[in-house]
Design an enzyme around this catalytic site. Sequence first.
Site, short mmCIF file in Angstrom:
data_model
loop_
_atom_site.label_atom_id
_atom_site.label_comp_id
_atom_site.label_asym_id
_atom_site.label_seq_id
_atom_site.Cartn_x
_atom_site.Cartn_y
_atom_site.Cartn_z
N ASP A 175 -24.79 -46.07 -41.25
CA ASP A 175 -25.95 -46.07 -42.28
C ASP A 175 -26.44 -44.58 -42.90
OD1 ASP A 175 -27.46 -47.07 -44.42
OD2 ASP A 175 -29.37 -47.21 -42.93
N ASN A 216 -24.60 -56.35 -49.16
CA ASN A 216 -24.44 -55.32 -50.07
C ASN A 216 -23.90 -55.64 -51.47
OD1 ASN A 216 -23.43 -53.19 -46.93
ND2 ASN A 216 -25.34 -53.06 -48.20
C1 IPE Z 1 -26.54 -51.66 -43.17
O1 IPE Z 1 -27.01 -50.66 -43.88
C2 IPE Z 1 -25.22 -52.31 -43.65
C3 IPE Z 1 -24.11 -51.26 -43.38
C4 IPE Z 1 -24.30 -50.02 -42.71
C5 IPE Z 1 -22.67 -51.56 -43.71
P1 IPE Z 1 -27.96 -50.91 -45.29
O2 IPE Z 1 -28.25 -49.81 -46.00
O3 IPE Z 1 -27.25 -51.99 -46.23
O4 IPE Z 1 -29.27 -51.53 -44.48
P2 IPE Z 1 -30.54 -51.75 -45.26
O5 IPE Z 1 -30.58 -52.40 -46.61
O6 IPE Z 1 -31.16 -50.57 -45.35
O7 IPE Z 1 -31.43 -52.58 -44.30
C1 IPE Z 2 -23.94 -47.18 -45.55
O1 IPE Z 2 -24.59 -46.05 -46.41
C2 IPE Z 2 -22.87 -47.68 -46.41
C3 IPE Z 2 -23.03 -49.13 -46.75
C4 IPE Z 2 -24.05 -49.77 -46.64
C5 IPE Z 2 -21.91 -49.77 -47.49
P1 IPE Z 2 -26.01 -46.54 -47.24
O2 IPE Z 2 -24.99 -46.55 -48.87
O3 IPE Z 2 -26.69 -47.43 -47.10
O4 IPE Z 2 -26.74 -45.08 -47.42
P2 IPE Z 2 -28.28 -44.91 -47.43
O5 IPE Z 2 -28.91 -45.88 -46.56
O6 IPE Z 2 -28.60 -45.29 -48.89
O7 IPE Z 2 -28.63 -43.55 -47.13
MG MG Z 3 -28.51 -47.74 -46.01
#
Ligand code: IPE
Ligand code: IPE
Ligand code: MG
Length: 255
Positions: free
Chosen positions: A28, A76
């Site tokens: 993340d 996602n």
């Molecule tokens: C968790 O991250 C999913 C992945 C890293 C693939 P998210 O960014 O989707 O999670 P939330 O929305 O902060 O809980």
């Molecule tokens: C994780 O990074 C990747 C996926 C969830 C696919 P994020 O895209 O959630 O990054 P933040 O949380 O917005 O920084």
């Molecule tokens: Mg995230």
Amino acid sequence: MAILGNKQEKTYDTGDLKVPVSLGVIMDGNGRWATKRHLPRSAGHRAGAENLKELCRNCGRYGVKYLTVYAFSTENWSRPEGEVDQLMKLFVEFFDRYDPELAEEGIRVRFTGDIEALPEKIREVCRTGEERSKDRPKMQLIVAFNYGGRREIVSSCRKIAEQVKAGTVDPADITEQMIADNLYLPDVPDPELIIRPSGEQRISNFLLWECAYSEFWVSDVLWPDFGYEELTQAFRDYALRDRRFGGLSKKESKK
Ligand code: IPE
Ligand code: IPE
Ligand code: MG
């Protein structure tokens, strides 16, 4: 541990560390990494994918046997279409570009999640990736893609329900072990440790069944910057955890 300037030299000496057999990583923070640099979120996802290759190498060399990484959740899909498209494209590119390096490190690739619901092109990458890497001995990289812990439990329940319907299983005989045996990859051990970079203290639907007794380690470092030093620190801290599984600590139970 050898020190090189301020940075630790990369050694894979496990003296004061405990290396889990099975490790989960929630990758993340890509978006925040990009925003901090005034870059589009897509640049963060690209940097995150690069960093996965690094994590694989470090985990393999430390002796992790199963590394499960959260790459795309069932939630996602709610992101803008352009971002979802880019994540799908990156997924395809990753295995094209890095498979030779994964092969060199002896890393087998597997996938977990609702793979059947993905576009054919992605399913093809999954099939090819699994097939060409199946004899690699060192570590399994398990990519959780279109993965949701709740969906995985539902899928297990459906398989068991089919057996009930066929009359081969009595509902009263359904056990925890049966649910575990019908998950996506029942041969993969539950993660002893789950690492979440970028500071969020939540599980976000990752390995819900499997994490019942996992240790958590959260870091403020954003995923694209999460490297050898953070991983090493996680293993060092993990060595100090007292895993009791509802019982008493080793010290207490000797009294
Ligand atoms: C968790 O991250 C999913 C992945 C890293 C693939 P998210 O960014 O989707 O999670 P939330 O929305 O902060 O809980
Ligand atoms: C994780 O990074 C990747 C996926 C969830 C696919 P994020 O895209 O959630 O990054 P933040 O949380 O917005 O920084
Ligand atoms: Mg995230």
